[in-house]
Scaffold this motif. Structure first.
Motif, PDB file in Angstrom:
ATOM      1  N   MET A  93       4.820   6.749   7.253  1.00  0.00           N
ATOM      2  CA  MET A  93       4.878   5.925   6.043  1.00  0.00           C
ATOM      3  C   MET A  93       6.313   5.518   5.755  1.00  0.00           C
ATOM      4  SD  MET A  93       2.372   8.432   3.857  1.00  0.00           S
ATOM      5  CE  MET A  93       2.330   7.456   2.360  1.00  0.00           C
ATOM      6  N   PRO A  94       6.526   4.315   5.225  1.00  0.00           N
ATOM      7  CA  PRO A  94       7.890   3.887   4.889  1.00  0.00           C
ATOM      8  C   PRO A  94       8.432   4.678   3.706  1.00  0.00           C
ATOM      9  CG  PRO A  94       6.295   2.298   4.094  1.00  0.00           C
ATOM     10  CD  PRO A  94       5.531   3.269   4.941  1.00  0.00           C
ATOM     11  N   PHE A  95       9.728   4.920   3.717  1.00  0.00           N
ATOM     12  CA  PHE A  95      10.385   5.689   2.666  1.00  0.00           C
ATOM     13  C   PHE A  95      10.910   4.732   1.593  1.00  0.00           C
ATOM     14  CE2 PHE A  95      10.205   8.433   6.201  1.00  0.00           C
ATOM     15  CZ  PHE A  95      10.355   9.744   5.786  1.00  0.00           C
ATOM     16  N   ASP A  96      10.278   4.738   0.436  1.00  0.00           N
ATOM     17  CA  ASP A  96      10.815   4.011  -0.720  1.00  0.00           C
ATOM     18  C   ASP A  96      11.170   2.559  -0.357  1.00  0.00           C
ATOM     19  OD1 ASP A  96      11.788   3.410  -3.182  1.00  0.00           O
ATOM     20  OD2 ASP A  96      13.598   4.641  -3.043  1.00  0.00           O
ATOM     21  N   LEU A  97      10.280   1.891   0.359  1.00  0.00           N
ATOM     22  CA  LEU A  97      10.543   0.510   0.759  1.00  0.00           C
ATOM     23  C   LEU A  97       9.282  -0.311   0.517  1.00  0.00           C
ATOM     24  CD1 LEU A  97      12.260  -1.707   2.073  1.00  0.00           C
ATOM     25  CD2 LEU A  97      11.402  -0.949   4.299  1.00  0.00           C
ATOM     26  N   GLN A  98       9.278  -1.065  -0.566  1.00  0.00           N
ATOM     27  CA  GLN A  98       8.150  -1.924  -0.873  1.00  0.00           C
ATOM     28  C   GLN A  98       8.670  -3.309  -1.259  1.00  0.00           C
ATOM     29  OE1 GLN A  98       4.642  -0.270  -2.875  1.00  0.00           O
ATOM     30  NE2 GLN A  98       5.836   1.577  -3.244  1.00  0.00           N
ATOM     31  N   LEU A  99       7.858  -4.316  -0.953  1.00  0.00           N
ATOM     32  CA  LEU A  99       8.290  -5.694  -1.142  1.00  0.00           C
ATOM     33  C   LEU A  99       7.462  -6.450  -2.180  1.00  0.00           C
ATOM     34  CD1 LEU A  99       8.735  -6.568   2.642  1.00  0.00           C
ATOM     35  CD2 LEU A  99      10.512  -5.855   1.025  1.00  0.00           C
ATOM     36  N   ALA A 100       6.269  -5.924  -2.520  1.00  0.00           N
ATOM     37  CA  ALA A 100       5.383  -6.666  -3.426  1.00  0.00           C
ATOM     38  C   ALA A 100       4.862  -5.772  -4.540  1.00  0.00           C
ATOM     39  CB  ALA A 100       4.226  -7.259  -2.635  1.00  0.00           C
ATOM     40  N   THR A 101       5.741  -4.937  -5.080  1.00  0.00           N
ATOM     41  CA  THR A 101       5.334  -3.976  -6.095  1.00  0.00           C
ATOM     42  C   THR A 101       4.675  -4.649  -7.296  1.00  0.00           C
ATOM     43  OG1 THR A 101       7.121  -2.497  -5.440  1.00  0.00           O
ATOM     44  CG2 THR A 101       6.141  -2.123  -7.602  1.00  0.00           C
ATOM     45  N   SER A 102       5.201  -5.767  -7.718  1.00  0.00           N
ATOM     46  CA  SER A 102       4.671  -6.432  -8.913  1.00  0.00           C
ATOM     47  C   SER A 102       3.264  -6.973  -8.709  1.00  0.00           C
ATOM     48  CB  SER A 102       5.606  -7.571  -9.339  1.00  0.00           C
ATOM     49  OG  SER A 102       5.672  -8.564  -8.328  1.00  0.00           O
ATOM     50  N   LYS A 103       2.865  -7.168  -7.457  1.00  0.00           N
ATOM     51  CA  LYS A 103       1.536  -7.699  -7.157  1.00  0.00           C
ATOM     52  C   LYS A 103       0.524  -6.608  -6.836  1.00  0.00           C
ATOM     53  CE  LYS A 103       3.557 -11.818  -4.939  1.00  0.00           C
ATOM     54  NZ  LYS A 103       3.600 -12.592  -3.651  1.00  0.00           N
ATOM     55  N   ASN A 104       0.989  -5.401  -6.575  1.00  0.00           N
ATOM     56  CA  ASN A 104       0.154  -4.334  -6.033  1.00  0.00           C
ATOM     57  C   ASN A 104      -0.389  -3.442  -7.137  1.00  0.00           C
ATOM     58  OD1 ASN A 104      -1.102  -2.960  -3.997  1.00  0.00           O
ATOM     59  ND2 ASN A 104       0.771  -2.181  -3.049  1.00  0.00           N
ATOM     60  N   SER A 105      -1.373  -2.610  -6.797  1.00  0.00           N
ATOM     61  CA  SER A 105      -1.905  -1.655  -7.772  1.00  0.00           C
ATOM     62  C   SER A 105      -2.612  -0.509  -7.063  1.00  0.00           C
ATOM     63  CB  SER A 105      -2.876  -2.342  -8.736  1.00  0.00           C
ATOM     64  OG  SER A 105      -3.978  -2.908  -8.052  1.00  0.00           O
ATOM     65  N   TYR A 106      -2.587   0.648  -7.693  1.00  0.00           N
ATOM     66  CA  TYR A 106      -3.165   1.865  -7.123  1.00  0.00           C
ATOM     67  C   TYR A 106      -3.689   2.705  -8.285  1.00  0.00           C
ATOM     68  CZ  TYR A 106      -3.241   6.276  -4.349  1.00  0.00           C
ATOM     69  OH  TYR A 106      -3.602   7.443  -3.721  1.00  0.00           O
ATOM     70  N   GLY A 107      -4.953   3.087  -8.234  1.00  0.00           N
ATOM     71  CA  GLY A 107      -5.558   3.835  -9.325  1.00  0.00           C
ATOM     72  C   GLY A 107      -5.963   5.239  -8.925  1.00  0.00           C
ATOM     73  N   ILE A 108      -5.646   6.203  -9.786  1.00  0.00           N
ATOM     74  CA  ILE A 108      -6.069   7.587  -9.632  1.00  0.00           C
ATOM     75  C   ILE A 108      -7.065   7.877 -10.762  1.00  0.00           C
ATOM     76  CG2 ILE A 108      -5.354  10.002  -9.608  1.00  0.00           C
ATOM     77  CD1 ILE A 108      -4.309   8.447  -7.214  1.00  0.00           C
ATOM     78  N   VAL A 109      -8.237   8.383 -10.413  1.00  0.00           N
ATOM     79  CA  VAL A 109      -9.287   8.604 -11.401  1.00  0.00           C
ATOM     80  C   VAL A 109      -9.390  10.098 -11.713  1.00  0.00           C
ATOM     81  CG1 VAL A 109     -11.675   8.127 -12.031  1.00  0.00           C
ATOM     82  CG2 VAL A 109     -10.513   6.659 -10.364  1.00  0.00           C
ATOM     83  N   GLU A 110      -9.310  10.436 -12.996  1.00  0.00           N
ATOM     84  CA  GLU A 110      -9.412  11.830 -13.432  1.00  0.00           C
ATOM     85  C   GLU A 110     -10.472  11.961 -14.522  1.00  0.00           C
ATOM     86  OE1 GLU A 110      -7.836  14.093 -11.815  1.00  0.00           O
ATOM     87  OE2 GLU A 110      -6.216  12.961 -10.838  1.00  0.00           O
ATOM     88  N   TYR A 111     -11.037  13.164 -14.628  1.00  0.00           N
ATOM     89  CA  TYR A 111     -12.109  13.414 -15.578  1.00  0.00           C
ATOM     90  C   TYR A 111     -11.751  14.583 -16.490  1.00  0.00           C
ATOM     91  CZ  TYR A 111     -14.704  10.088 -12.852  1.00  0.00           C
ATOM     92  OH  TYR A 111     -15.087   8.925 -12.237  1.00  0.00           O
ATOM     93  N   THR A 112     -11.701  14.287 -17.784  1.00  0.00           N
ATOM     94  CA  THR A 112     -11.367  15.288 -18.788  1.00  0.00           C
ATOM     95  C   THR A 112     -12.350  16.466 -18.673  1.00  0.00           C
ATOM     96  OG1 THR A 112     -10.695  13.463 -20.214  1.00  0.00           O
ATOM     97  CG2 THR A 112     -10.982  15.609 -21.262  1.00  0.00           C
ATOM     98  N   PRO A 113     -11.879  17.725 -18.807  1.00  0.00           N
ATOM     99  CA  PRO A 113     -10.582  18.136 -19.344  1.00  0.00           C
ATOM    100  C   PRO A 113      -9.446  18.236 -18.328  1.00  0.00           C
ATOM    101  CG  PRO A 113     -11.958  20.058 -19.023  1.00  0.00           C
ATOM    102  CD  PRO A 113     -12.808  18.877 -18.673  1.00  0.00           C
TER     103      PRO A 113
END
Length: 643
Positions: free
Chosen positions: A245-265
């Protein structure tokens, strides 16, 4: 009735017959008993207004898989030509015939067309300013007022009827036999086994589902700093090296998205994030995920400990570190009183899902506003948030926990997400061929301490998600050598579905597995028909992760580690495609199975359980580690060649 049939024999009889939509009605839904803590209070006043809503049947579900392949198959000219949410809604919306039939029935019953409105989600018809008297005539029923023990009143009835030709166009109507959440009669008819009430919304409780397993505590001086030591501890740099994986190198951060789903509690602690970042990524100290609160969900601090913070701390610490500077979205579902299920989350990111196939099941899913008081009193989130390009969930049920109808309804929703270009990842389980907590099945599908039948996970067996298993670095091995199936503390969940058929994209790989490496078990242990969905699809390291938890560093284990790691790799692949002016990769499986060389094949280790050695990792796909672990370099090279 006899006279009516005789009239059909004469040419002028048609002029004497009633309109089809006011023909004899049949019962559409019936409630035999009142829900718990509800009682009949009084008759409804004839002039009381009824907020009548009619849930219409959806269309085109039979071709959803074919449409998904068009945008996911790397050989398709429509690859990555993803649909918009509006296109999804329109394609699966009720047909014109359905809408016209129901409206014609209403008009024949004396309800003017101007009083009927189709909702923006297209799945409902709303009838304005309807009186109890009109509703009772329309539905051939008797309305009453019911009260809950908490004092909350509800307008409802014991049953209602619609004409035969209209019935097939309607899922259900409210308010009728439903109390604060829709559950239709069709669902009850389709139940094929008894399941534990409410288990779906307990997914966030400690020791439920695939929450990580806790290992030894570590002092800061004992945390590794060299890649040669990754065999004993996994840190972000170990994963970046393992999967290139690349180390701290991204070019389209403003266009990208990543979701983590969690369930209370389940909830992360801000102090744990900073403690982790201080050790491994100092510039991220102070960074927090973007919160999308679902049905009252928030990072609660009322309950703390590994059982409440371990999962969220793990998921967010590694996801945030591996995709930095992109800031992931945290979908936190459910309040601390009632909790939430996968369905509650799906409602929040797709407004059409709230009503699909009769809506959620109140015996399993969170009901909001909380009907018992004390919990989230707001309106249930329905289409409130947009899904991210990648969704990682480190929780799972057993298939045996839920009914096939419940699972099939939910699985169809993952197909819709794939059509929109969303990559959906679920961990495959931590007990090998056994289910959560090592549960195994008897021949009739029930749980038993002496059960010997394998217990597959869900949604891991849904053909429209990517199921993620677990690997480990071999003892005394390094990040530069091949891994093996995880056999430290946990065993990678894998096997074959008892509910879902085999999708075409994996047929060749699974059939090859059976031909070359037939498992030494019979139909008494698992579904060996060779016609059902096999899982997992992909894997990643799941052993010896160093996390900050409740103010100290611990080692943790599980496919809970693997799913956010794979999600991070795919998020970085999306970054490269977005920077090149392309769209996100979406549903992974057709491309993965068509190009297994993009993954590191795992050929050793097994996933024991249910009194057996389980399955064994072999060359090619296997029901332990799937096709293998990701290689970012190979994945991004291939995906950049695709449209």
């Amino acid at each position: 009735m006899l006279a009516g049939f005789l009239l059909l024999a004469v040419p002028w009889a048609a002029f004497a017959l009633p309109s089809p939509s006011i023909a004899v009605k049949r019962t559409h839904e019936r409630r035999s008993v009142l829900p718990h803590q509800w009682e009949e209070h009084s008759d409804a006043h004839p002039d009381m207004r009824v907020p009548l809503r009619i849930a219409l049947t959806q269309s085109n579900l039979d071709v959803a898989y074919d449409e998904l392949l068009k945008v996911s198959d790397p050989e398709s000219p429509d690859f990555a030509n993803h649909w918009t949410a509006k296109q999804i809604a329109q394609f699966f919306a009720p047909s014109k015939e359905t809408v016209d039939t129901v409206i014609a029935w209403l008009e024949d019953e004396g309800i003017d067309r101007s009083r009927v409105k189709q909702t923006d989600s297209l799945g409902w018809l709303q009838v304005a300013n309807l009186s109890v008297t009109e509703a009772e005539t329309l539905l051939d029923t008797k309305y009453r007022i019911y009260k809950h023990a908490s004092g909350a009143p509800h307008l409802g009835c014991g049953s209602y009827s619609v004409p035969e030709h209209v019935s097939k166009h309607i899922d259900f109507i409210t308010p009728t036999v439903h109390f604060d959440s829709p559950v239709n009669a069709h669902r009850q008819e389709k139940r094929k086994r008894d399941v534990e009430p409410g288990i779906a919304k307990t997914i966030g409780q400690p020791r439920i589902g695939t929450t990580p397993k806790q290992g030894a505590s570590l002092s800061v001086p004992n945390i590794i700093t060299e890649l040669e030591q990754c065999g004993s501890q996994i840190t972000p740099i170990c994963l970046q090296s393992l999967y290139k994986m690349p180390f701290d190198l991204q070019l389209a951060t403003s266009k990208n998205s990543y979701g983590i789903v969690e369930y209370t509690p389940q909830s992360y602690l801000a102090t744990d994030l900073d403690m982790f970042f201080k050790q491994f990524l100092a510039k991220a100290v102070g960074q927090r995920p973007t919160l999308d609160s679902i049905d009252g969900g928030e990072p609660q601090t009322e309950l703390e400990g590994f059982g409440y913070n371990g999962e969220s701390d793990l998921d967010l610490q590694y996801a945030m570190a591996l995709v930095y500077p992109l800031n992931p979205t945290l979908f936190q579902a459910g309040d601390i009183v009632e909790g939430a299920s996968f369905n509650n989350f799906l409602d929040a990111i797709d407004g059409t899902y709230c009503t699909y196939e009769g809506g959620d099941d109140p015996t399993q899913d969170g009901v909001y506003p909380d009907p018992n008081g004390g919990g989230y009193e707001g309106t249930e989130n329905c289409g409130t948030y947009a899904p991210t390009y990648v969704l990682s969930t480190s929780y799972a049920y057993n298939e045996a926990d839920l009914t096939p109808f419940y699972e099939q309804r939910q699985c169809s929703e993952y197909a819709k997400l794939g059509l929109q270009g969303v990559t959906v990842l679920y961990s495959s389980g931590d007990n090998g061929v056994a289910g959560n907590d090592g549960q195994c099945l008897t021949a009739n599908g029930t749980y038993s301490a002496s059960g010997t039948r394998f217990n597959p996970s869900f949604p891991g067996t849904c053909p429209y998600i990517t199921s993620v298993g677990a690997t480990q670095i071999k003892p005394n091995g390094t990040v530069f050598e091949a891994e093996e199936a995880c056999e430290t503390v946990i065993y990678s969940g894998g096997g074959f579905s008892n509910v879902f058929p085999m999708p075409s994209y994996q047929a060749s790989a699974v059939n090859s597995y059976f031909e070359k490496y037939p498992p030494p078990y019979t139909a008494a242990q698992y579904n060996n028909s060779r016609t059902v969905r096999g899982f997992p699809d992909i894997s990643a390291n799941g052993a010896n992760y160093v996390i900050a938890i409740d103010g100290e560093f611990d080692l943790v284990y599980g496919t809970s580690c693997s799913s956010p790691t794979v999600g991070s790799v795919i998020t970085l692949v999306n970054d490269a495609r977005l920077a090149a002016g392309k769209k996100p990769v979406g549903f992974l499986n057709p491309t993965l199975y068509a190009n297994p060389w993009m993954l590191n094949d795992i050929t050793t280790g097994g996933n024991q359980g249910c009194g057996t050695a389980g399955f064994t990792s072999v060359p090619g796909w296997d029901p332990v580690t799937g096709l293998g672990t990701p290689d970012y370099g190979l994945l991004v090279a291939k995906y950049l060649t695709l449209p």
